[in-house]
Design a protein around this motif. Structure first.
Motif, PDB file in Angstrom:
ATOM      1  N   ALA A 198      16.329   8.772  -2.301  1.00 25.34           N
ATOM      2  CA  ALA A 198      15.839   7.636  -1.501  1.00 25.34           C
ATOM      3  C   ALA A 198      16.259   6.319  -2.148  1.00 25.34           C
ATOM      4  CB  ALA A 198      14.315   7.688  -1.415  1.00 25.34           C
ATOM      5  N   PRO A 199      16.427   5.255  -1.363  1.00 33.35           N
ATOM      6  CA  PRO A 199      16.843   3.955  -1.923  1.00 33.35           C
ATOM      7  C   PRO A 199      15.666   3.209  -2.543  1.00 33.35           C
ATOM      8  CG  PRO A 199      16.590   3.764   0.456  1.00 33.35           C
ATOM      9  CD  PRO A 199      16.297   5.199   0.110  1.00 33.35           C
ATOM     10  N   VAL A 200      15.051   3.879  -3.510  1.00 36.53           N
ATOM     11  CA  VAL A 200      13.902   3.292  -4.206  1.00 36.53           C
ATOM     12  C   VAL A 200      14.243   3.230  -5.694  1.00 36.53           C
ATOM     13  CG1 VAL A 200      11.455   3.509  -4.781  1.00 36.53           C
ATOM     14  CG2 VAL A 200      12.273   4.187  -2.505  1.00 36.53           C
ATOM     15  N   VAL A 201      14.208   2.009  -6.241  1.00 32.45           N
ATOM     16  CA  VAL A 201      14.487   1.796  -7.653  1.00 32.45           C
ATOM     17  C   VAL A 201      13.167   1.464  -8.336  1.00 32.45           C
ATOM     18  CG1 VAL A 201      15.682   0.326  -9.334  1.00 32.45           C
ATOM     19  CG2 VAL A 201      16.827   0.967  -7.184  1.00 32.45           C
ATOM     20  N   THR A 202      12.904   2.112  -9.481  1.00 27.87           N
ATOM     21  CA  THR A 202      11.667   1.847 -10.226  1.00 27.87           C
ATOM     22  C   THR A 202      11.995   1.263 -11.589  1.00 27.87           C
ATOM     23  OG1 THR A 202      10.535   3.660  -9.098  1.00 27.87           O
ATOM     24  CG2 THR A 202       9.563   2.891 -11.160  1.00 27.87           C
ATOM     25  N   ILE A 203      11.347   0.139 -11.906  1.00 33.76           N
ATOM     26  CA  ILE A 203      11.469  -0.449 -13.236  1.00 33.76           C
ATOM     27  C   ILE A 203      10.195  -0.100 -14.000  1.00 33.76           C
ATOM     28  CG2 ILE A 203      11.792  -2.554 -14.573  1.00 33.76           C
ATOM     29  CD1 ILE A 203      12.966  -3.900 -12.155  1.00 33.76           C
ATOM     30  N   ALA A 217       0.822  -1.224   0.000  1.00 29.60           N
ATOM     31  CA  ALA A 217       0.000   0.000   0.000  1.00 29.60           C
ATOM     32  C   ALA A 217       0.845   1.258   0.000  1.00 29.60           C
ATOM     33  CB  ALA A 217      -0.910  -0.019   1.226  1.00 29.60           C
ATOM     34  N   ALA A 218       2.040   1.169   0.567  1.00 29.58           N
ATOM     35  CA  ALA A 218       2.863   2.381   0.664  1.00 29.58           C
ATOM     36  C   ALA A 218       4.347   2.044   0.702  1.00 29.58           C
ATOM     37  CB  ALA A 218       2.485   3.155   1.926  1.00 29.58           C
ATOM     38  N   VAL A 219       5.142   2.943   0.148  1.00 30.94           N
ATOM     39  CA  VAL A 219       6.596   2.867   0.180  1.00 30.94           C
ATOM     40  C   VAL A 219       7.086   4.220   0.664  1.00 30.94           C
ATOM     41  CG1 VAL A 219       8.693   2.554  -1.199  1.00 30.94           C
ATOM     42  CG2 VAL A 219       6.651   1.189  -1.711  1.00 30.94           C
ATOM     43  N   ARG A 220       7.679   4.259   1.877  1.00 31.20           N
ATOM     44  CA  ARG A 220       8.033   5.555   2.488  1.00 31.20           C
ATOM     45  C   ARG A 220       9.539   5.618   2.764  1.00 31.20           C
ATOM     46  NH1 ARG A 220       3.174   4.027   5.408  1.00 31.20           N
ATOM     47  NH2 ARG A 220       4.509   2.763   6.804  1.00 31.20           N
ATOM     48  N   PRO A 221      10.251   6.534   2.123  1.00 28.44           N
ATOM     49  CA  PRO A 221      11.670   6.704   2.489  1.00 28.44           C
ATOM     50  C   PRO A 221      11.769   7.177   3.947  1.00 28.44           C
ATOM     51  CG  PRO A 221      11.142   7.805   0.416  1.00 28.44           C
ATOM     52  CD  PRO A 221       9.833   7.397   1.047  1.00 28.44           C
ATOM     53  N   VAL A 222      12.672   6.561   4.709  1.00 32.02           N
ATOM     54  CA  VAL A 222      12.892   6.953   6.105  1.00 32.02           C
ATOM     55  C   VAL A 222      14.396   6.972   6.357  1.00 32.02           C
ATOM     56  CG1 VAL A 222      10.697   5.993   6.949  1.00 32.02           C
ATOM     57  CG2 VAL A 222      12.742   4.527   6.815  1.00 32.02           C
ATOM     58  N   ALA A 236      13.605  -1.550   5.192  1.00 35.72           N
ATOM     59  CA  ALA A 236      14.569  -2.182   4.278  1.00 35.72           C
ATOM     60  C   ALA A 236      15.636  -1.189   3.853  1.00 35.72           C
ATOM     61  CB  ALA A 236      13.838  -2.690   3.032  1.00 35.72           C
ATOM     62  N   ARG A 237      16.773  -1.752   3.394  1.00 39.36           N
ATOM     63  CA  ARG A 237      17.832  -0.872   2.861  1.00 39.36           C
ATOM     64  C   ARG A 237      17.389  -0.293   1.526  1.00 39.36           C
ATOM     65  NH1 ARG A 237      22.651  -4.723   2.617  1.00 39.36           N
ATOM     66  NH2 ARG A 237      23.346  -3.144   1.089  1.00 39.36           N
ATOM     67  N   SER A 238      16.593  -1.061   0.778  1.00 35.36           N
ATOM     68  CA  SER A 238      16.090  -0.534  -0.504  1.00 35.36           C
ATOM     69  C   SER A 238      14.784  -1.206  -0.864  1.00 35.36           C
ATOM     70  CB  SER A 238      17.093  -0.781  -1.626  1.00 35.36           C
ATOM     71  OG  SER A 238      16.830  -2.035  -2.253  1.00 35.36           O
ATOM     72  N   ALA A 239      14.043  -0.528  -1.734  1.00 32.74           N
ATOM     73  CA  ALA A 239      12.834  -1.112  -2.309  1.00 32.74           C
ATOM     74  C   ALA A 239      12.947  -1.007  -3.822  1.00 32.74           C
ATOM     75  CB  ALA A 239      11.593  -0.375  -1.829  1.00 32.74           C
ATOM     76  N   VAL A 240      12.499  -2.068  -4.508  1.00 34.31           N
ATOM     77  CA  VAL A 240      12.472  -2.050  -5.975  1.00 34.31           C
ATOM     78  C   VAL A 240      11.017  -2.200  -6.399  1.00 34.31           C
ATOM     79  CG1 VAL A 240      13.227  -3.146  -8.103  1.00 34.31           C
ATOM     80  CG2 VAL A 240      14.791  -3.042  -6.138  1.00 34.31           C
ATOM     81  N   LEU A 241      10.553  -1.246  -7.201  1.00 33.30           N
ATOM     82  CA  LEU A 241       9.170  -1.264  -7.670  1.00 33.30           C
ATOM     83  C   LEU A 241       9.134  -1.819  -9.080  1.00 33.30           C
ATOM     84  CD1 LEU A 241       8.002   2.257  -6.391  1.00 33.30           C
ATOM     85  CD2 LEU A 241       8.163   0.082  -5.151  1.00 33.30           C
ATOM     86  N   GLU A 250      10.539   2.272   4.274  1.00 34.17           N
ATOM     87  CA  GLU A 250       9.517   1.408   4.870  1.00 34.17           C
ATOM     88  C   GLU A 250       8.566   0.967   3.760  1.00 34.17           C
ATOM     89  OE1 GLU A 250       9.232   3.312   9.384  1.00 34.17           O
ATOM     90  OE2 GLU A 250       7.519   3.416   8.006  1.00 34.17           O
ATOM     91  N   VAL A 251       8.252  -0.313   3.735  1.00 30.90           N
ATOM     92  CA  VAL A 251       7.317  -0.856   2.749  1.00 30.90           C
ATOM     93  C   VAL A 251       6.164  -1.485   3.520  1.00 30.90           C
ATOM     94  CG1 VAL A 251       7.009  -2.463   0.840  1.00 30.90           C
ATOM     95  CG2 VAL A 251       9.193  -1.269   1.131  1.00 30.90           C
ATOM     96  N   ALA A 252       4.955  -0.964   3.283  1.00 38.89           N
ATOM     97  CA  ALA A 252       3.811  -1.377   4.104  1.00 38.89           C
ATOM     98  C   ALA A 252       2.753  -2.108   3.300  1.00 38.89           C
ATOM     99  CB  ALA A 252       3.181  -0.143   4.755  1.00 38.89           C
ATOM    100  N   THR A 253       2.291  -3.231   3.855  1.00 38.01           N
ATOM    101  CA  THR A 253       1.128  -3.938   3.323  1.00 38.01           C
ATOM    102  C   THR A 253       0.068  -3.914   4.417  1.00 38.01           C
ATOM    103  OG1 THR A 253       1.640  -6.124   4.194  1.00 38.01           O
ATOM    104  CG2 THR A 253       2.715  -5.507   2.122  1.00 38.01           C
ATOM    105  N   ALA A 254      -1.049  -4.561   4.165  1.00 36.65           N
ATOM    106  CA  ALA A 254      -2.118  -4.561   5.167  1.00 36.65           C
ATOM    107  C   ALA A 254      -1.683  -5.293   6.435  1.00 36.65           C
ATOM    108  CB  ALA A 254      -3.351  -5.215   4.578  1.00 36.65           C
ATOM    109  N   THR A 255      -0.732  -6.222   6.299  1.00 39.00           N
ATOM    110  CA  THR A 255      -0.365  -7.054   7.457  1.00 39.00           C
ATOM    111  C   THR A 255       1.019  -6.743   8.020  1.00 39.00           C
ATOM    112  OG1 THR A 255       0.592  -8.683   5.977  1.00 39.00           O
ATOM    113  CG2 THR A 255      -1.732  -8.991   6.567  1.00 39.00           C
TER     114      THR A 255
END
Ligand SMILES: Cc1cc2nc3c(=O)[nH]c(=O)nc-3n(C[C@H](O)[C@H](O)[C@H](O)COP(=O)(O)OP(=O)(O)OC[C@H]3O[C@@H](n4cnc5c(N)ncnc54)[C@H](O)[C@@H]3O)c2cc1C
Length: 362
Positions: free
Chosen positions: A332-337, A173-178, A193-198, A183-188
């Motif tokens: 932010a450590p977010v990579v988008t493909i 639901a959300a990807v928040r640089p901190v 994380a050090r990084s997120a890849v979308l 932070e990568v959030a789902t319903a549960t």
């Protein structure tokens, strides 16, 4: 909050390949989330087969194909333990003075094993395909059928065996640089994380930053038909004899392609639909226009009565210039493909490697 190294959002070919390379590069605590289940047919990576080729209308794609063919697919195949591609000739053809000319310019002389052949030679070699007088033709010796479904299954199995957590039916639901990561959030669960890849395919616009995609993305629905019939079965349409092919017409709407029959599926044919207003990937789609597919098969296959065996739908995520983009956010450590445009499966192992290296800031 659970701490992990990397969260990959999206388990299509681009997401699974990214997780593969992160693991190959030594990362350990990796989570892959997908909103649907394994093998789902809602995005862009399902279905039995895909085309790989070197024949392209832009030198950058010809070059990318060389790297994918020579490095990335072989490394993936070694890791998962067997071939994921079945070599077969590639035939790319169309009016010689139309957009086909750009394919000939970008591909011939590129070093790729592709040659120009005349219509007579193409007709003799591939009698089941109709070419027109005035067509140019490229015979691509680097082409193959990519066993797409097998690739997805074996990649997922390899990742699970390598302790990568595959979280199906877990929409992010959300990807928040901190501080110190993202932070990568789902319903549960919320991971730090050090990084997120979308790698979200048709849903890229739902979570990715606007400047991460290189411009607007439009989701285009695709309709695929599988045909059989007298003369369109058996060895005549098997890989090795029957090509992967594309007709490159004068307009974007006059571009269609096909593949040999694999596992008794019938020969695959579809329009490469790249234009139009686009659709919402979550909205129900209208019934498949079977009459249109039958007309296409009659136009292209030199047989009396092709009959439609089954149909399949799928989604393209179209970028301007059909570009493929892998980018890391500046702050932010977010990579988008953002890479589809109806031609990225063949590049998945390369795009995944690029995304993993950006996530690891290699
Ligand atoms: C009919 C058709 C024919 C094609 N033919 C070829 C071909 O011959 N050769 C070729 O190279 N390419 C081809 N392509 C293109 C290729 O298949 C795609 O470019 C590629 O599959 C894109 O993969 P992806 O991983 O980016 O997207 P997808 O496979 O769509 O993966 C995105 C994933 O993200 C998940 N997701 C989305 N939002 C969330 C969220 N919030 N939380 C968790 N998960 C989420 C989705 O469930 C989905 O599984 C074709 C495509 C189609 C449709």
């Amino acid at each position: 909050m659970p701490q992990v190294d990397h969260v990959v959002v999206g388990a299509g070919i681009n997401g699974l390949c990214t997780a593969f390379w992160l693991r190959q590069r030594g990362a350990s605590r990796i989570v892959v989330c997908d909103r649907f289940g394994p093998g789902h047919d809602r995005g862009s990576s399902h279905g039995a087969t895909r085309i790989t080729r070197s024949s392209y209308d832009a030198p950058r794609f010809v070059a990318m194909a060389q790297v994918a063919h020579a490095e990335c697919w072989p490394q993936l195949e070694r890791a998962v333990g067997g071939s994921l591609r079945t070599p077969t000739p590639g035939l790319f053809f169309g009016p010689v003075d139309g957009p086909f000319a750009a394919y000939a310019r970008a591909t011939l002389g590129s070093g790729a094993a592709v040659e120009a052949i005349d219509v007579m030679t193409a007709r003799r070699r591939f009698p089941l395909l109709r070419l027109h007088e005035g067509d140019g033709a490229l015979l691509d010796h680097t082409a193959a059928v990519v066993l797409a479904a097998a690739t997805m299954q074996r990649l997922a199995a390899w990742l699970s065996a390598a302790d990568v957590a595959l979280r199906w039916h877990e929409p992010v639901a959300a990807v928040r640089p901190v501080a110190g990561g993202v932070e990568v959030a789902t319903a549960t669960t919320t991971w730090h994380a050090r990084s997120a890849v979308l790698a979200l395919g048709p849903w890229t616009g739902s979570l990715a930053a606007a400047d991460a995609t290189g411009g607007p993305l439009v989701v285009q629905p695709q309709e695929v038909g599988y045909f059989a019939g007298d003369g369109l079965d058996g060895d005549a349409v098997a890989p090795g004899r029957f090509p992967v092919w594309a007709r490159i017409g004068r307009t974007a709407e006059d571009f269609h392609y096909g593949l040999p029959a694999v596992d008794g599926s019938g020969v695959k044919i579809a329009v490469h639909r790249t234009t139009g207003d686009g659709v919402d990937p979550d909205a129900p789609l209208p019934a498949i226009a079977e009459a249109g597919l039958l007309e296409l098969a009659r136009e292209r296959f030199a047989v009396a009565a092709p009959h439609l065996r089954r149909t399949e739908r799928c989604l393209y995520t179209m970028a301007r210039d059909h570009d493929l983009r892998v980018a890391r956010a500046a702050e932010a450590p977010v990579v988008t493909i953002a890479a589809c445009s109806g031609h990225a499966f063949k590049f998945g192992p390369l795009l995944g490697r690029m995304a993993a290296d950006l996530a690891l800031t290699r």
